[in-house]
Motif scaffolding. Structure first.
Motif, PDB file in Angstrom:
ATOM      1  N   UNK A  55      -1.960  -4.109  -6.599  1.00 32.40           N
ATOM      2  CA  UNK A  55      -1.646  -5.048  -5.520  1.00 32.40           C
ATOM      3  C   UNK A  55      -1.496  -6.473  -6.057  1.00 32.40           C
ATOM      4  N   UNK A  56      -2.320  -6.843  -7.025  1.00 30.03           N
ATOM      5  CA  UNK A  56      -2.259  -8.183  -7.613  1.00 30.03           C
ATOM      6  C   UNK A  56      -1.154  -8.322  -8.664  1.00 30.03           C
ATOM      7  N   UNK A  57      -0.470  -7.227  -8.972  1.00 31.69           N
ATOM      8  CA  UNK A  57       0.602  -7.283  -9.972  1.00 31.69           C
ATOM      9  C   UNK A  57       0.092  -7.361 -11.396  1.00 31.69           C
ATOM     10  N   UNK A  58      -1.148  -6.941 -11.606  1.00 29.91           N
ATOM     11  CA  UNK A  58      -1.717  -7.032 -12.950  1.00 29.91           C
ATOM     12  C   UNK A  58      -1.073  -6.057 -13.930  1.00 29.91           C
ATOM     13  N   UNK A  59      -0.445  -5.012 -13.421  1.00 28.21           N
ATOM     14  CA  UNK A  59       0.298  -4.097 -14.300  1.00 28.21           C
ATOM     15  C   UNK A  59       1.483  -4.826 -14.942  1.00 28.21           C
ATOM     16  N   UNK A  60       2.100  -5.720 -14.184  1.00 27.82           N
ATOM     17  CA  UNK A  60       3.208  -6.534 -14.730  1.00 27.82           C
ATOM     18  C   UNK A  60       2.640  -7.564 -15.712  1.00 27.82           C
ATOM     19  N   UNK A  61       1.508  -8.159 -15.361  1.00 26.87           N
ATOM     20  CA  UNK A  61       0.862  -9.109 -16.274  1.00 26.87           C
ATOM     21  C   UNK A  61       0.466  -8.424 -17.580  1.00 26.87           C
ATOM     22  N   UNK A 114       0.823  -1.209   0.000  1.00 19.29           N
ATOM     23  CA  UNK A 114       0.000   0.000   0.000  1.00 19.29           C
ATOM     24  C   UNK A 114       0.855   1.256   0.000  1.00 19.29           C
ATOM     25  N   UNK A 115       1.974   1.218   0.690  1.00 21.16           N
ATOM     26  CA  UNK A 115       2.871   2.382   0.717  1.00 21.16           C
ATOM     27  C   UNK A 115       3.406   2.691  -0.685  1.00 21.16           C
ATOM     28  N   UNK A 116       3.796   1.665  -1.407  1.00 19.47           N
ATOM     29  CA  UNK A 116       4.291   1.856  -2.770  1.00 19.47           C
ATOM     30  C   UNK A 116       3.164   2.335  -3.691  1.00 19.47           C
ATOM     31  N   UNK A 117       1.984   1.772  -3.509  1.00 16.36           N
ATOM     32  CA  UNK A 117       0.839   2.179  -4.323  1.00 16.36           C
ATOM     33  C   UNK A 117       0.512   3.642  -4.066  1.00 16.36           C
ATOM     34  N   UNK A 118       0.502   4.058  -2.808  1.00 11.12           N
ATOM     35  CA  UNK A 118       0.224   5.453  -2.474  1.00 11.12           C
ATOM     36  C   UNK A 118       1.259   6.392  -3.094  1.00 11.12           C
ATOM     37  N   UNK A 119       2.519   5.982  -3.104  1.00 13.47           N
ATOM     38  CA  UNK A 119       3.566   6.788  -3.724  1.00 13.47           C
ATOM     39  C   UNK A 119       3.311   6.909  -5.230  1.00 13.47           C
ATOM     40  N   UNK A 120       2.963   5.811  -5.865  1.00 10.44           N
ATOM     41  CA  UNK A 120       2.661   5.832  -7.299  1.00 10.44           C
ATOM     42  C   UNK A 120       1.443   6.718  -7.577  1.00 10.44           C
ATOM     43  N   UNK A 121       0.426   6.604  -6.740  1.00  7.53           N
ATOM     44  CA  UNK A 121      -0.772   7.426  -6.915  1.00  7.53           C
ATOM     45  C   UNK A 121      -0.460   8.915  -6.781  1.00  7.53           C
ATOM     46  N   UNK A 125      -4.786   6.717  -9.984  1.00  6.54           N
ATOM     47  CA  UNK A 125      -5.411   6.703  -8.661  1.00  6.54           C
ATOM     48  C   UNK A 125      -6.930   6.736  -8.772  1.00  6.54           C
ATOM     49  N   UNK A 126      -7.448   7.504  -9.710  1.00  3.50           N
ATOM     50  CA  UNK A 126      -8.889   7.681  -9.866  1.00  3.50           C
ATOM     51  C   UNK A 126      -9.557   6.585 -10.686  1.00  3.50           C
ATOM     52  N   UNK A 127      -8.774   5.695 -11.273  1.00  4.91           N
ATOM     53  CA  UNK A 127      -9.341   4.598 -12.075  1.00  4.91           C
ATOM     54  C   UNK A 127      -9.976   3.549 -11.150  1.00  4.91           C
ATOM     55  N   UNK A 128     -11.121   3.058 -11.552  1.00  3.68           N
ATOM     56  CA  UNK A 128     -11.822   2.038 -10.770  1.00  3.68           C
ATOM     57  C   UNK A 128     -10.949   0.791 -10.622  1.00  3.68           C
ATOM     58  N   UNK A 129     -10.867   0.253  -9.415  1.00  4.01           N
ATOM     59  CA  UNK A 129     -10.126  -0.970  -9.088  1.00  4.01           C
ATOM     60  C   UNK A 129      -8.604  -0.836  -9.212  1.00  4.01           C
ATOM     61  N   UNK A 130      -8.089   0.392  -9.194  1.00  3.61           N
ATOM     62  CA  UNK A 130      -6.654   0.576  -9.438  1.00  3.61           C
ATOM     63  C   UNK A 130      -5.779  -0.004  -8.326  1.00  3.61           C
ATOM     64  N   UNK A 131      -6.202   0.122  -7.081  1.00  2.00           N
ATOM     65  CA  UNK A 131      -5.392  -0.432  -5.982  1.00  2.00           C
ATOM     66  C   UNK A 131      -5.294  -1.951  -6.118  1.00  2.00           C
TER      67      UNK A 131
END
Length: 93
Positions: free
Chosen positions: A27-33, A3-10, A17-23
């Protein structure tokens, strides 16, 4: 991703950050997928993920523009949505 890394990215990417389901997307690493799917031209992955994470995928692709071009994703996006790919800070609608 924590969450800390996600908050920094946001803090750097408010559109993501404003995109639905972005966290959950991060968190699931779907950006890498998504990046792996792009490298292998797995448009079936884009189709499946688009149902829940379409806005996240778009914002991630915009966020990495110029570093990771995601040409296969953008080709899929243009075809599916009949919109031009991201260019110099603009998504054409």
């Amino acid at each position: 991703m924590t969450d800390e890394m996600i908050d920094m990215l946001f803090s750097l990417n408010t559109q993501l950050k404003n995109a639905k389901n972005s966290r959950e997307f991060l968190r699931k690493g779907l950006h890498i997928d998504q990046e792996k799917a792009d490298l292998k031209n797995r448009t079936d992955w884009f189709d499946k993920a688009d149902k829940k994470y379409g806005e996240c995928m778009l914002q991630h692709a915009i966020g990495v523009y110029g570093v990771f071009d995601m040409n296969n994703y953008w080709n899929w996006y243009e075809k599916k949505y009949n919109k031009e790919r991201y260019k110099d800070g603009v998504v054409f609608t």
